[in-house]
Write a protein that holds these residues in place. Structure first.
Motif, PDB file in Angstrom:
ATOM      1  N   ALA A   5      52.067  63.951 -41.322  1.00  0.00           N
ATOM      2  CA  ALA A   5      50.748  63.709 -40.715  1.00  0.00           C
ATOM      3  C   ALA A   5      50.051  65.037 -40.422  1.00  0.00           C
ATOM      4  O   ALA A   5      48.882  65.052 -40.044  1.00  0.00           O
ATOM      5  CB  ALA A   5      50.906  62.912 -39.433  1.00  0.00           C
ATOM      6  N   GLY A   6      50.789  66.134 -40.537  1.00  0.00           N
ATOM      7  CA  GLY A   6      50.193  67.446 -40.269  1.00  0.00           C
ATOM      8  C   GLY A   6      49.873  67.647 -38.794  1.00  0.00           C
ATOM      9  O   GLY A   6      48.955  68.385 -38.445  1.00  0.00           O
ATOM     10  N   HIS A   7      50.631  66.974 -37.900  1.00  0.00           N
ATOM     11  CA  HIS A   7      50.401  67.171 -36.464  1.00  0.00           C
ATOM     12  C   HIS A   7      50.646  68.628 -36.098  1.00  0.00           C
ATOM     13  O   HIS A   7      51.451  69.316 -36.740  1.00  0.00           O
ATOM     14  CB  HIS A   7      51.357  66.309 -35.627  1.00  0.00           C
ATOM     15  CG  HIS A   7      51.087  64.847 -35.750  1.00  0.00           C
ATOM     16  ND1 HIS A   7      49.823  64.336 -35.934  1.00  0.00           N
ATOM     17  CD2 HIS A   7      51.919  63.776 -35.699  1.00  0.00           C
ATOM     18  CE1 HIS A   7      49.885  63.022 -36.002  1.00  0.00           C
ATOM     19  NE2 HIS A   7      51.157  62.654 -35.879  1.00  0.00           N
ATOM     20  N   ALA A   8      49.985  69.047 -35.016  1.00  0.00           N
ATOM     21  CA  ALA A   8      50.145  70.429 -34.562  1.00  0.00           C
ATOM     22  C   ALA A   8      51.557  70.657 -34.021  1.00  0.00           C
ATOM     23  O   ALA A   8      51.995  71.780 -33.858  1.00  0.00           O
ATOM     24  CB  ALA A   8      49.120  70.723 -33.481  1.00  0.00           C
ATOM     25  N   ALA A   9      52.267  69.571 -33.729  1.00  0.00           N
ATOM     26  CA  ALA A   9      53.588  69.725 -33.108  1.00  0.00           C
ATOM     27  C   ALA A   9      54.565  68.720 -33.688  1.00  0.00           C
ATOM     28  O   ALA A   9      54.180  67.795 -34.402  1.00  0.00           O
ATOM     29  CB  ALA A   9      53.460  69.531 -31.598  1.00  0.00           C
ATOM     30  N   GLY A  10      55.831  68.931 -33.364  1.00  0.00           N
ATOM     31  CA  GLY A  10      56.893  68.032 -33.828  1.00  0.00           C
ATOM     32  C   GLY A  10      58.136  68.283 -33.000  1.00  0.00           C
ATOM     33  O   GLY A  10      58.073  68.884 -31.922  1.00  0.00           O
ATOM     34  N   PHE A  11      59.290  67.823 -33.517  1.00  0.00           N
ATOM     35  CA  PHE A  11      60.550  68.093 -32.829  1.00  0.00           C
ATOM     36  C   PHE A  11      61.003  69.512 -33.161  1.00  0.00           C
ATOM     37  O   PHE A  11      61.002  69.897 -34.331  1.00  0.00           O
ATOM     38  CB  PHE A  11      61.640  67.124 -33.296  1.00  0.00           C
ATOM     39  CG  PHE A  11      61.430  65.706 -32.859  1.00  0.00           C
ATOM     40  CD1 PHE A  11      61.694  65.329 -31.542  1.00  0.00           C
ATOM     41  CD2 PHE A  11      60.993  64.740 -33.750  1.00  0.00           C
ATOM     42  CE1 PHE A  11      61.514  64.007 -31.135  1.00  0.00           C
ATOM     43  CE2 PHE A  11      60.817  63.425 -33.351  1.00  0.00           C
ATOM     44  CZ  PHE A  11      61.070  63.060 -32.035  1.00  0.00           C
ATOM     45  N   GLN A  12      61.421  70.225 -32.134  1.00  0.00           N
ATOM     46  CA  GLN A  12      61.937  71.576 -32.369  1.00  0.00           C
ATOM     47  C   GLN A  12      63.450  71.577 -32.534  1.00  0.00           C
ATOM     48  O   GLN A  12      63.995  72.303 -33.345  1.00  0.00           O
ATOM     49  CB  GLN A  12      61.632  72.465 -31.150  1.00  0.00           C
ATOM     50  CG  GLN A  12      60.180  72.656 -30.856  1.00  0.00           C
ATOM     51  CD  GLN A  12      60.012  73.392 -29.546  1.00  0.00           C
ATOM     52  OE1 GLN A  12      60.272  72.862 -28.472  1.00  0.00           O
ATOM     53  NE2 GLN A  12      59.606  74.629 -29.632  1.00  0.00           N
ATOM     54  N   THR A  13      64.103  70.755 -31.738  1.00  0.00           N
ATOM     55  CA  THR A  13      65.542  70.921 -31.542  1.00  0.00           C
ATOM     56  C   THR A  13      66.207  69.578 -31.312  1.00  0.00           C
ATOM     57  O   THR A  13      65.613  68.700 -30.678  1.00  0.00           O
ATOM     58  CB  THR A  13      65.768  71.763 -30.247  1.00  0.00           C
ATOM     59  OG1 THR A  13      64.909  72.885 -30.292  1.00  0.00           O
ATOM     60  CG2 THR A  13      67.197  72.212 -30.093  1.00  0.00           C
ATOM     61  N   VAL A  14      67.437  69.450 -31.789  1.00  0.00           N
ATOM     62  CA  VAL A  14      68.241  68.295 -31.391  1.00  0.00           C
ATOM     63  C   VAL A  14      69.378  68.804 -30.498  1.00  0.00           C
ATOM     64  O   VAL A  14      69.955  69.865 -30.752  1.00  0.00           O
ATOM     65  CB  VAL A  14      68.780  67.508 -32.608  1.00  0.00           C
ATOM     66  CG1 VAL A  14      69.647  68.358 -33.517  1.00  0.00           C
ATOM     67  CG2 VAL A  14      69.551  66.273 -32.145  1.00  0.00           C
ATOM     68  N   ILE A  15      69.663  68.029 -29.459  1.00  0.00           N
ATOM     69  CA  ILE A  15      70.704  68.427 -28.496  1.00  0.00           C
ATOM     70  C   ILE A  15      71.684  67.270 -28.361  1.00  0.00           C
ATOM     71  O   ILE A  15      71.444  66.318 -27.598  1.00  0.00           O
ATOM     72  CB  ILE A  15      70.081  68.738 -27.100  1.00  0.00           C
ATOM     73  CG1 ILE A  15      68.940  69.726 -27.237  1.00  0.00           C
ATOM     74  CG2 ILE A  15      71.131  69.300 -26.137  1.00  0.00           C
ATOM     75  CD1 ILE A  15      67.603  69.183 -26.875  1.00  0.00           C
ATOM     76  N   PRO A  16      72.796  67.279 -29.100  1.00  0.00           N
ATOM     77  CA  PRO A  16      73.812  66.231 -28.916  1.00  0.00           C
ATOM     78  C   PRO A  16      74.523  66.434 -27.574  1.00  0.00           C
ATOM     79  O   PRO A  16      75.042  67.520 -27.295  1.00  0.00           O
ATOM     80  CB  PRO A  16      74.767  66.461 -30.101  1.00  0.00           C
ATOM     81  CG  PRO A  16      73.960  67.259 -31.103  1.00  0.00           C
ATOM     82  CD  PRO A  16      73.088  68.130 -30.262  1.00  0.00           C
ATOM     83  N   LEU A  17      74.500  65.389 -26.738  1.00  0.00           N
ATOM     84  CA  LEU A  17      75.073  65.506 -25.390  1.00  0.00           C
ATOM     85  C   LEU A  17      76.347  64.672 -25.302  1.00  0.00           C
ATOM     86  O   LEU A  17      76.320  63.451 -25.530  1.00  0.00           O
ATOM     87  CB  LEU A  17      74.076  64.993 -24.346  1.00  0.00           C
ATOM     88  CG  LEU A  17      72.734  65.730 -24.245  1.00  0.00           C
ATOM     89  CD1 LEU A  17      71.777  64.964 -23.327  1.00  0.00           C
ATOM     90  CD2 LEU A  17      72.928  67.149 -23.731  1.00  0.00           C
ATOM     91  N   PRO A  18      77.478  65.294 -24.965  1.00  0.00           N
ATOM     92  CA  PRO A  18      78.728  64.530 -24.838  1.00  0.00           C
ATOM     93  C   PRO A  18      78.737  63.740 -23.539  1.00  0.00           C
ATOM     94  O   PRO A  18      78.414  64.282 -22.478  1.00  0.00           O
ATOM     95  CB  PRO A  18      79.795  65.639 -24.793  1.00  0.00           C
ATOM     96  CG  PRO A  18      79.082  66.827 -24.217  1.00  0.00           C
ATOM     97  CD  PRO A  18      77.637  66.717 -24.626  1.00  0.00           C
ATOM     98  N   PHE A  19      79.087  62.483 -23.603  1.00  0.00           N
ATOM     99  CA  PHE A  19      79.166  61.658 -22.384  1.00  0.00           C
ATOM    100  C   PHE A  19      80.249  62.218 -21.452  1.00  0.00           C
ATOM    101  O   PHE A  19      81.386  62.439 -21.863  1.00  0.00           O
ATOM    102  CB  PHE A  19      79.488  60.212 -22.772  1.00  0.00           C
ATOM    103  CG  PHE A  19      79.911  59.373 -21.604  1.00  0.00           C
ATOM    104  CD1 PHE A  19      79.084  59.242 -20.498  1.00  0.00           C
ATOM    105  CD2 PHE A  19      81.142  58.727 -21.597  1.00  0.00           C
ATOM    106  CE1 PHE A  19      79.469  58.491 -19.395  1.00  0.00           C
ATOM    107  CE2 PHE A  19      81.535  57.969 -20.509  1.00  0.00           C
ATOM    108  CZ  PHE A  19      80.700  57.853 -19.415  1.00  0.00           C
ATOM    109  N   ILE A  20      79.859  62.428 -20.194  1.00  0.00           N
ATOM    110  CA  ILE A  20      80.814  62.919 -19.185  1.00  0.00           C
ATOM    111  C   ILE A  20      81.067  61.780 -18.192  1.00  0.00           C
ATOM    112  O   ILE A  20      80.173  61.384 -17.450  1.00  0.00           O
ATOM    113  CB  ILE A  20      80.249  64.173 -18.492  1.00  0.00           C
ATOM    114  CG1 ILE A  20      80.158  65.282 -19.547  1.00  0.00           C
ATOM    115  CG2 ILE A  20      81.121  64.611 -17.319  1.00  0.00           C
ATOM    116  CD1 ILE A  20      79.318  66.436 -19.172  1.00  0.00           C
ATOM    117  N   PRO A  21      82.281  61.193 -18.247  1.00  0.00           N
ATOM    118  CA  PRO A  21      82.521  59.945 -17.511  1.00  0.00           C
ATOM    119  C   PRO A  21      82.566  60.073 -15.988  1.00  0.00           C
ATOM    120  O   PRO A  21      82.278  59.100 -15.298  1.00  0.00           O
ATOM    121  CB  PRO A  21      83.904  59.500 -18.015  1.00  0.00           C
ATOM    122  CG  PRO A  21      84.282  60.410 -19.122  1.00  0.00           C
ATOM    123  CD  PRO A  21      83.427  61.621 -19.045  1.00  0.00           C
TER     124      PRO A  21
END
Ligand code: V47
Length: 383
Positions: free
Chosen positions: A247-263
């Motif tokens: 779409a040519g948006h000025a912005a998008g996703f920069q980063t993915v952060i996989p988060l481990p579940f902490i019980p």
């Protein structure tokens, strides 16, 4: 090399997109070392031996939350006013931000529970106060879940664009990636019922991108989701990023952060949570599946710093952050003061064989003299 990884290795070398089946193979193969090597190949293609970090401060403005997600040990029920419930005043938040700026932070990362009583003005006042008192700080704030809540309390539930525009005008710089959890209705209904579903989470990010606000994305893994669910989550994120780019948006996703579940102390405390190799495998799989995301981040508060250091060889190019006072999870029952000094972080990166590069929120390199810092205005964000 394990034969099932051979075709994936061929695709990685040819820079071809991986399929859902490839994703599942990455998450199940016993040959995790090859998975790591492939992710490292892609990581080095984009970033060479640079490893990014930023100097930031996380502020969790309230733990009062109308939701009761089973994986969360942070929330306090608003009706029960359980012990330890708190909400910071706007003045307190501005004070913490001012202190962060004085200590040389480039960013404040602000998230909290869905507080039923705080009015919309609390959030815009908070942003304006930080803008006023700590004008150099980039304000990364409010997950998609909070944005939908804010639209409701502003009595504009269908006007995400208007609400995000108001927040942007008040000083919002970008959106963090929390609240995504796992994009699957079964997992949603069992573990975080009441929270927005994946379509709404993705819609908030789509609107933010259209308005020029950069965002990040998370996946919370290692609880009741299946491996297929994880792959599906990656595919939805990849598709959303394709759409932003097309779409040519000025912005998008920069980063993915996989988060481990902490019980610890959550309603799912009986589950073991993921272990170190599983964490490395997920980070590497994120790098390989999300070929249109520039950055993969290890959040050391959840991974621990030694694991984040190892993760730099498994596709990770970014370590968050110099965090102070993080309340949402506490690894090993530590208190809430979770801080890694810049020297310690840089040393960990160097020891892993990478060159530490301080970045701002937009991934522009920062030049620093103590607490004083600049980014060259013309520097393009690292792609
Ligand atoms: O949305 C909650 C997760 C997230 C637990 O955007 C838990 O750069 C593990 O999103 N075990 C908040 N995780 C943190 C977050 C984040 C962190 C760092 C950087 C960025 C970024 C975003 O923490 C929540 C939820 O998914 N969470 N409880 C738990 N028991």
């Amino acid at each position: 090399m394990n034969p099932e990884l051979e075709s994936i290795a061929g695709k990685v070398a040819a820079q071809e997109r991986l399929s859902a089946q490839d994703g599942l193979t990455l998450l199940t193969t016993p040959d995790i070392w090859t998975v790591g090597r492939l992710a490292d190949q892609v990581r080095r293609r984009r970033h060479g031996d640079r490893a990014y970090y930023n100097i930031n401060r996380h502020i969790n403005y309230t733990n009062v939350c109308a939701l009761s997600c089973k994986f969360c040990s942070f929330y306090r029920n608003p009706r029960k006013r359980a012990t330890g419930a708190y909400e910071y005043s706007v003045e307190e938040i501005a004070r913490q931000a001012t202190q962060a700026q004085a200590n040389g932070a480039t960013e404040v990362h602000i998230v909290g529970g869905l507080h039923p009583q705080l009015p919309f003005a609390y959030y815009t006042d908070m942003l304006r106060a930080i803008r006023q008192e700590a004008p150099k700080l980039h304000i990364k704030a409010f997950t998609a879940v909070e944005i939908v809540h804010l639209a409701r309390i502003a009595h504009r539930p269908n006007d995400l664009e208007g609400v995000l525009t108001d927040l942007k005008e008040a000083g919002l710089g970008s959106l963090p990636g929390g609240g995504a959890e796992v994009f699957d209705d079964r997992v949603h209904d069992e573990a975080f019922k009441g929270k927005i579903r994946s379509d709404k989470w993705l819609e908030v990010h789509r609107v933010a991108h259209r308005l020029g606000l950069m965002t990040t994305a998370t996946i919370l893994y290692g609880h009741i989701e299946s491996l297929d669910d994880r792959v599906h989550h990656f595919l939805l994120l990849r598709q959303a990023q394709d759409e932003a780019l097309q779409a040519g948006h000025a912005a998008g996703f920069q980063t993915v952060i996989p988060l481990p579940f902490i019980p610890d102390a959550s309603e799912l405390e009986h589950l073991p949570g993921p272990c170190g190799l599983e964490d490395l495998r997920m980070l590497a799989a994120a790098r390989l599946m999300l070929d249109n995301f520039p950055h993969v981040k290890s959040f050391w508060v959840m991974h621990t710093l030694p694991l984040s250091q190892l993760a730099l060889n498994f596709g990770v190019d970014d370590v968050d952050g110099t965090v102070v006072w993080y309340d949402i999870t506490k690894v090993g029952g530590s208190d809430t003061h979770q801080e890694v000094g810049v020297r310690e972080l840089r040393r960990a990166i160097r020891e892993a064989g990478f060159v530490p590069v301080e970045r701002d929120t937009l991934y522009r390199p920062v030049s620093r003299q103590g607490a004083e810092w600049t980014v060259a205005a013309e520097t393009a964000p690292v792609a």
